[in-house]
Design a protein around this motif. Structure first.
Motif, PDB file in Angstrom:
ATOM      1  N   GLU A 106      51.923  41.027  51.994  1.00 33.95           N
ATOM      2  CA  GLU A 106      51.384  39.815  51.382  1.00 33.95           C
ATOM      3  C   GLU A 106      50.172  40.071  50.495  1.00 33.95           C
ATOM      4  O   GLU A 106      49.739  39.166  49.799  1.00 33.95           O
ATOM      5  CB  GLU A 106      51.017  38.814  52.477  1.00 33.95           C
ATOM      6  CG  GLU A 106      52.207  38.335  53.294  1.00 33.95           C
ATOM      7  CD  GLU A 106      51.799  37.312  54.342  1.00 33.95           C
ATOM      8  OE1 GLU A 106      50.590  37.005  54.408  1.00 33.95           O
ATOM      9  OE2 GLU A 106      52.674  36.831  55.077  1.00 33.95           O
ATOM     10  N   GLN A 107      49.605  41.291  50.548  1.00 32.71           N
ATOM     11  CA  GLN A 107      48.382  41.535  49.793  1.00 32.71           C
ATOM     12  C   GLN A 107      48.642  41.633  48.296  1.00 32.71           C
ATOM     13  O   GLN A 107      47.871  41.138  47.487  1.00 32.71           O
ATOM     14  CB  GLN A 107      47.704  42.814  50.306  1.00 32.71           C
ATOM     15  CG  GLN A 107      47.187  42.673  51.725  1.00 32.71           C
ATOM     16  CD  GLN A 107      46.406  43.888  52.164  1.00 32.71           C
ATOM     17  OE1 GLN A 107      45.985  44.688  51.336  1.00 32.71           O
ATOM     18  NE2 GLN A 107      46.206  44.028  53.466  1.00 32.71           N
ATOM     19  N   GLY A 108      49.698  42.292  47.933  1.00 27.49           N
ATOM     20  CA  GLY A 108      50.011  42.402  46.520  1.00 27.49           C
ATOM     21  C   GLY A 108      49.110  43.391  45.803  1.00 27.49           C
ATOM     22  O   GLY A 108      48.109  43.874  46.331  1.00 27.49           O
ATOM     23  N   GLY A 132      52.186  42.674  41.560  1.00 23.34           N
ATOM     24  CA  GLY A 132      52.616  41.569  42.395  1.00 23.34           C
ATOM     25  C   GLY A 132      52.832  41.968  43.840  1.00 23.34           C
ATOM     26  O   GLY A 132      52.635  43.118  44.224  1.00 23.34           O
ATOM     27  N   PRO A 133      53.248  41.013  44.668  1.00 23.76           N
ATOM     28  CA  PRO A 133      53.506  41.311  46.083  1.00 23.76           C
ATOM     29  C   PRO A 133      54.760  42.154  46.245  1.00 23.76           C
ATOM     30  O   PRO A 133      55.628  42.194  45.368  1.00 23.76           O
ATOM     31  CB  PRO A 133      53.688  39.924  46.704  1.00 23.76           C
ATOM     32  CG  PRO A 133      54.157  39.071  45.573  1.00 23.76           C
ATOM     33  CD  PRO A 133      53.499  39.603  44.337  1.00 23.76           C
ATOM     34  N   GLY A 183      45.936  36.682  39.548  1.00 23.75           N
ATOM     35  CA  GLY A 183      47.271  36.108  39.427  1.00 23.75           C
ATOM     36  C   GLY A 183      48.356  37.160  39.470  1.00 23.75           C
ATOM     37  O   GLY A 183      49.498  36.875  39.870  1.00 23.75           O
ATOM     38  N   LEU A 237      49.997  37.691  42.769  1.00 22.91           N
ATOM     39  CA  LEU A 237      50.801  36.602  43.328  1.00 22.91           C
ATOM     40  C   LEU A 237      52.250  36.643  42.904  1.00 22.91           C
ATOM     41  O   LEU A 237      53.114  36.076  43.561  1.00 22.91           O
ATOM     42  CB  LEU A 237      50.195  35.252  42.927  1.00 22.91           C
ATOM     43  CG  LEU A 237      48.730  35.035  43.331  1.00 22.91           C
ATOM     44  CD1 LEU A 237      48.241  33.684  42.819  1.00 22.91           C
ATOM     45  CD2 LEU A 237      48.560  35.150  44.839  1.00 22.91           C
ATOM     46  N   SER A 238      52.527  37.308  41.784  1.00 20.91           N
ATOM     47  CA  SER A 238      53.912  37.343  41.304  1.00 20.91           C
ATOM     48  C   SER A 238      54.145  38.613  40.504  1.00 20.91           C
ATOM     49  O   SER A 238      53.253  39.107  39.810  1.00 20.91           O
ATOM     50  CB  SER A 238      54.220  36.121  40.432  1.00 20.91           C
ATOM     51  OG  SER A 238      53.410  36.125  39.270  1.00 20.91           O
ATOM     52  N   LEU A 279      43.194  33.031  37.124  1.00 19.02           N
ATOM     53  CA  LEU A 279      44.316  33.827  37.591  1.00 19.02           C
ATOM     54  C   LEU A 279      44.886  34.737  36.511  1.00 19.02           C
ATOM     55  O   LEU A 279      45.328  35.856  36.804  1.00 19.02           O
ATOM     56  CB  LEU A 279      45.435  32.914  38.117  1.00 19.02           C
ATOM     57  CG  LEU A 279      45.136  32.135  39.399  1.00 19.02           C
ATOM     58  CD1 LEU A 279      46.315  31.257  39.753  1.00 19.02           C
ATOM     59  CD2 LEU A 279      44.803  33.081  40.551  1.00 19.02           C
TER      60      LEU A 279
END
Length: 989
Positions: free
Chosen positions: A547-549, A553-554, A657, A660-661, A791
């Protein structure tokens, strides 16, 4: 067969380099973009301006350019940039060295009598295997690797064939590796040559079958190896228990000091080597074999000396610079274990990308394995091709056939063991035991420095790499164990060529056994994996790092599953193909040779082509002004600076940001954002002068001005940061940045973590004005707009209202004795007093320390104190006194100083050997001022001060290089008359 080999090479070039060659792409991932592209541009611009690239004024207050090995300023390969636009030179330079690696490996294997097909297998596996191919990101390592096969070829010609001209050939290769920026490759090539000489001299030939193997001797050797390994494990664990008690107590200046003997260890290691040399000299002089070994070593030493002479023009400035960097400091602590390769990653030799991919979209599951998030990936895969690894294992051995087989087996073994770095140490394995961990301490925490804060030994102490670093003179100055996988690739790829010829000769059993074993294991793992794919996805998703990424991204658990599945399927196909080829090769060698080359080409293209990444050239065009520079230019139009200024861009952070993706186009986004925010060294393309950047080495003294430290927040500072009083945060010594003429700070928009040195800009907030984003515009934004800005952009520009000018006048000095050596304690007190800001500072105010106004007083360390007599009457400078920077070129700085009375003119450029000063045309001494700045004693009136960089190290080095060239030409002429060492006349061959 030659045409097929060239067609395979062309196909791999098209797959790997097609974007760069035909579609306007540029190599810009990792160091290829933000480090080498701008650095090489600076070097080429200096040549284009008619100057030797001696000095880099754009970083760290100025630093040597020729003296930085990474600049490779005098490397003949840089001629590839001549006559073409720079962007094409950057492409050609990388592609040409991959082709050099392929050609050099082919030449080496043909020299050892390997068939064309076997040599082609070796060369393609070497040049397009990931350990070498991915070095397009770190170009100097690609250069070092590309030349290594020719170094081994020259060593064999010199040691075994006794060719006199090979002295020059080996020297030329070593010089090329050194000039190309990779002295570690030079060192390792020489080390391999010396080991080969010891093995082969006097009739002992690695791979030779002149002596029968004796079971008893092998048994004794195996017994001795087991006993030695057991003793080393026990000694390492005992050292891990008892040595930490011998560390000195921490102090304010040494949070966790190294051992008392550490400053002397690098010199002390020379003693046993000297004693050993004397003993061996005395012993070997009494036997024919010993004399042969001495003769071989003498030839290698002569070749190394000639190489040093050939490279002297760049080597001497590099030695001078490195001798003043942190690596040479008397602390002796230097991070040597970074980028160690975890043992389980050796599976990547058989299963390409089995652990997933860590860029574009984060599909790796490597971080779910121990050491749980501490992995630092230097090369994303170890894959050199399925046929190559099978044939290399089948061809592995130290006896039988060509002597080159034994050499390559040793290179492969040493390269893999050293490449594992930390993970060959008994300490790392012992710490998995709770009982032993209670005595040895836990595993190294993430982001551990050269010395653990708890004083325990590092996980890697006692490893093979530690033995090399501690036992070989000078080797500890290098780093990155993973780089040894590049050297291992030479051995593995070369063994594959021997393995193919042995297969064609009818020795099928080793190949069949190897391929069948790998295939059976792959199928078994594949079946188990398919049955538990959902569990695998859940396990990856539940790992601490999922979940840290990161930048890409993650972690995508489904992507990790797909990558592992593809890897197993890919390997199954290649192993099955090798079984078919093993059956065919002895009966139909020509067809089998053609098929194996086609299979390897397809294998490497599918598995490794994805690792060569480019971005559109327009992202790097120097005519495109980075966004942050546009903001600064607009601010300068409204309120221009009085002279040149520097910019400090915090070195490492990225928009949150991105965590996150994922985005398949993230590499382009990364380059666009880093260039736009002046990530060092991208600003060099636009003439930016950086206050502080981090590279391979920096001057030891300059680091004291900028190194972060921790402080506890007081109430007023906590309110400014919206943080908790008493909280520990990372603070940078603001006064150091002010002193060095820092007019702008480029920092994250929101810290988020004041205890993170990459995001904590707390000390840059006082006495600054926000330039971008505009505070009023920011206040008017909606929460959603602010969130998007944070982000996706996450950058702000602050103007420093407390910045010092580039040069100024003082009439009062604090004269101190010059500091000798590179000891921290000798510098600590002076630097603390120099940088302590005094009352009113929110983050660092120590009432026990004096406060000095550095606009009125300067620290000076003159070699001759009398040079200041009559020049420091005291008192503040008057408003009429000023210093104008008339010209600021890389190797020439002109100042016009107006003084009402005698004083010292301080120039905030680095004090460094080789700079000369004239005042009104007359030579004058340069005084070390404020620890690392240049000062000059100047009389009243208006005067012109001219600083020029004319280093003696370069001048003497040029003389050495000229002597080396003359000597090389003479040796080549002599070798034409007497080709063999000890021969009586001209010979063929």
């Amino acid at each position: 067969m030659p045409l097929l080999g060239l067609a395979c090479l062309a196909a791999l070039c098209l797959v790997c380099f097609g974007d760069a060659m035909f579609r306007g792409g540029q190599f810009a991932y990792r160091d290829a973009g933000h480090f080498y592209y701008p650095l090489n541009k600076v070097v080429q611009d200096e040549w284009a301006a008619g100057r030797v690239p001696l000095w880099n004024p754009w970083e760290n207050g100025g630093m040597p350019l020729l003296g930085q090995a990474t600049s490779a300023a005098l490397y003949p390969g840089k001629l590839l940039f001549v006559g073409v636009p720079y962007e094409w030179g950057a492409r050609i330079y990388i592609i040409a060295h991959v082709l050099l690696a392929v050609g050099a490996m082919f030449a080496l294997m043909r020299h050892w009598g390997v068939s064309r097909a076997g040599a082609a297998l070796s060369s393609l596996g070497f040049g397009f295997g990931v350990p070498v191919l991915f070095q397009y990101c770190n170009i100097i390592f690609l250069v070092g690797a590309a030349w290594m096969p020719l170094g081994l070829l020259a060593a064999d010609r010199l040691v075994r064939l006794r060719r006199r001209r090979a002295v020059v050939e080996l020297a030329a290769v070593l010089a090329m590796q050194t000039l190309g920026g990779d002295p570690q490759a030079t060192y390792v090539t020489g080390l391999i040559a010396a080991g080969y000489a010891m093995a082969i001299a006097g009739g002992r030939r690695p791979g030779g079958e002149d002596r029968p193997r004796r079971g008893r001797r092998r048994g004794l050797v195996a017994l001795a190896a087991v006993a030695g390994l057991s003793a080393w494990i026990a000694a390492t664990i005992a050292a891990g228990i008892w040595l930490p008690d011998l560390r000195p107590e921490p102090t304010q200046t040494r949070p966790m000091p190294v051992f008392p003997w550490t400053p002397y260890a690098s010199k002390a290691v020379l003693v046993p080597w000297a004693i050993g040399a004397v003993v061996l000299l005395a012993a070997w002089r009494k036997s024919p074999r010993g004399k042969a070994r001495l003769g071989a070593l003498a030839l290698l030493i002569g070749s190394a000396v000639l190489a040093g002479l050939l490279a002297a023009a760049q080597l001497l400035p590099s030695v001078e610079f490195n001798g003043m960097t942190g690596r040479a400091s008397q602390e002796g602590a230097h991070e040597i274990y970074a980028f160690s390769v975890e043992p389980y990653r050796l599976a990547e030799f058989f299963w390409p990308n089995v652990f997933g991919v860590a860029f574009g979209v984060e599909s790796t599951w490597l971080y779910a394995l121990p050491p749980f998030g501490s992995q630092k990936i230097w090369i994303p895969s170890l894959y050199v091709g399925g046929p190559v690894i099978v044939l290399a294992i089948a061809g592995f051995g130290f006896r039988g056939g060509s002597p080159g087989r034994g050499m390559l087996a040793g290179v492969a073994l040493l390269g893999v063991l050293a490449g594992l770095g930390t993970y060959t140490s008994p300490l790392w394995y012992a710490r998995f035991s709770p009982e032993l961990a209670d005595r040895l301490g836990p595993h190294d925490p993430a982001m551990t420095g050269p010395v653990r804060l708890d004083g325990e030994l590092r996980d890697g102490d006692g490893s093979v790499y530690w033995l090399l670093a501690a036992g070989l003179p000078g080797f500890g100055a290098f780093r990155y164990p993973a780089k040894f996988l590049t050297f291992a690739a030479v051995g593995i790829a070369g063994l594959a060529g021997f393995g193919w010829d042995r297969l064609v000769a009818g020795r099928r059993r080793p190949v069949v056994a190897t391929a069948a074993t790998i295939l059976a294991l792959t199928v078994a793992v594949g079946v188990a994996f398919a049955a538990n794919a959902d569990r695998f996805v859940s396990w990856v998703a539940s790992s601490p790092m999922a979940e840290q990424g990161g930048t890409f991204g993650p972690i995508q658990p489904e992507g990790a599953r797909d990558e592992a599945s593809r890897a197993l399927g890919h390997a199954s196909v290649m192993m099955a193909a090798m079984l078919v080829l093993a059956a065919m090769a002895p009966r139909r060698p020509r067809l089998a040779s053609a098929l194996v080359l086609v299979a390897l080409t397809a294998d490497l293209a599918v598995a490794n082509g994805r690792f060569v990444m480019t971005v559109p050239q327009e992202l790097l065009d120097e005519n495109a002004t980075p966004r942050v520079l546009e903001v600064i230019a607009q601010a300068e139009e409204e309120e221009p600076a009085d002279g040149p200024y520097r910019i400090h861009r915090m070195p490492v952070w990225s928009p949150p940001g991105w965590m996150l993706s994922g985005d398949p186009g993230r590499v382009q986004e990364l380059v666009r954002w880093e260039r736009g925010t002046l990530q060092p060294k991208y600003g060099l393309l636009s003439g930016v002068e950086y206050t502080h950047t981090e590279g391979t080495a920096e001057l030891y003294d300059i680091m004291f001005f900028f190194a972060p430290f921790q402080r506890r927040l007081r109430a007023e500072a906590a309110r400014l940061l919206n943080a908790t009083p008493g909280q520990e945060i990372v603070v940078f010594p603001r006064r150091g940045f002010d002193l060095w003429n820092t007019r702008y700070f480029v920092v994250p928009l929101v810290s988020g973590d004041w205890n993170n040195e990459f995001r904590s800009y707390a000390s840059f907030l006082p006495d600054t004005s926000p330039i971008d984003p505009d505070p009023d515009a920011l206040a008017a934004m909606s929460d959603e707009e602010k969130r998007r800005l944070y982000l996706e952009e996450d950058v702000q520009v602050l103007r420093n209202e407390a910045a010092f000018p580039r040069a100024w006048v003082v009439h009062k000095v604090r004269a101190l004795d010059p500091i000798e050596g590179l000891d921290r304690d000798a510098r600590a007190a002076r630097n603390i007093e120099l940088l302590h800001p005094g009352p009113g500072d929110l983050f660092w105010d120590d009432p026990s320390l004096p406060v000095y106004d550095l606009r009125q007083i300067a620290w000076v360390e003159p070699d001759d104190p009398t040079v200041l007599n009559g020049y420091v009457p005291g008192g503040p400078p008057s408003a009429e006194e000023r210093v104008e920077v008339v010209s600021h070129e890389p190797t020439r700085v002109v100042l016009r100083a107006t003084l009402n009375r005698p004083g010292v003119v301080v120039l905030a450029d680095v004090y460094y050997p080789g700079w000369r000063l004239t005042i009104d045309g007359e030579p004058a001494p340069i005084i070390r001022t404020n620890r690392m700045m240049r000062g000059a004693a100047v009389k009243a009136g208006t005067h012109e001060l001219v600083y020029t960089y004319e280093p003696d190290s370069f001048r003497i080095g040029c003389l050495g290089s000229a002597a080396g060239l003359a000597l090389a030409v003479g040796l080549l002429g002599w070798s034409a008359l007497r080709p063999r060492i000890g021969g009586a006349g001209p010979e063929g061959g």
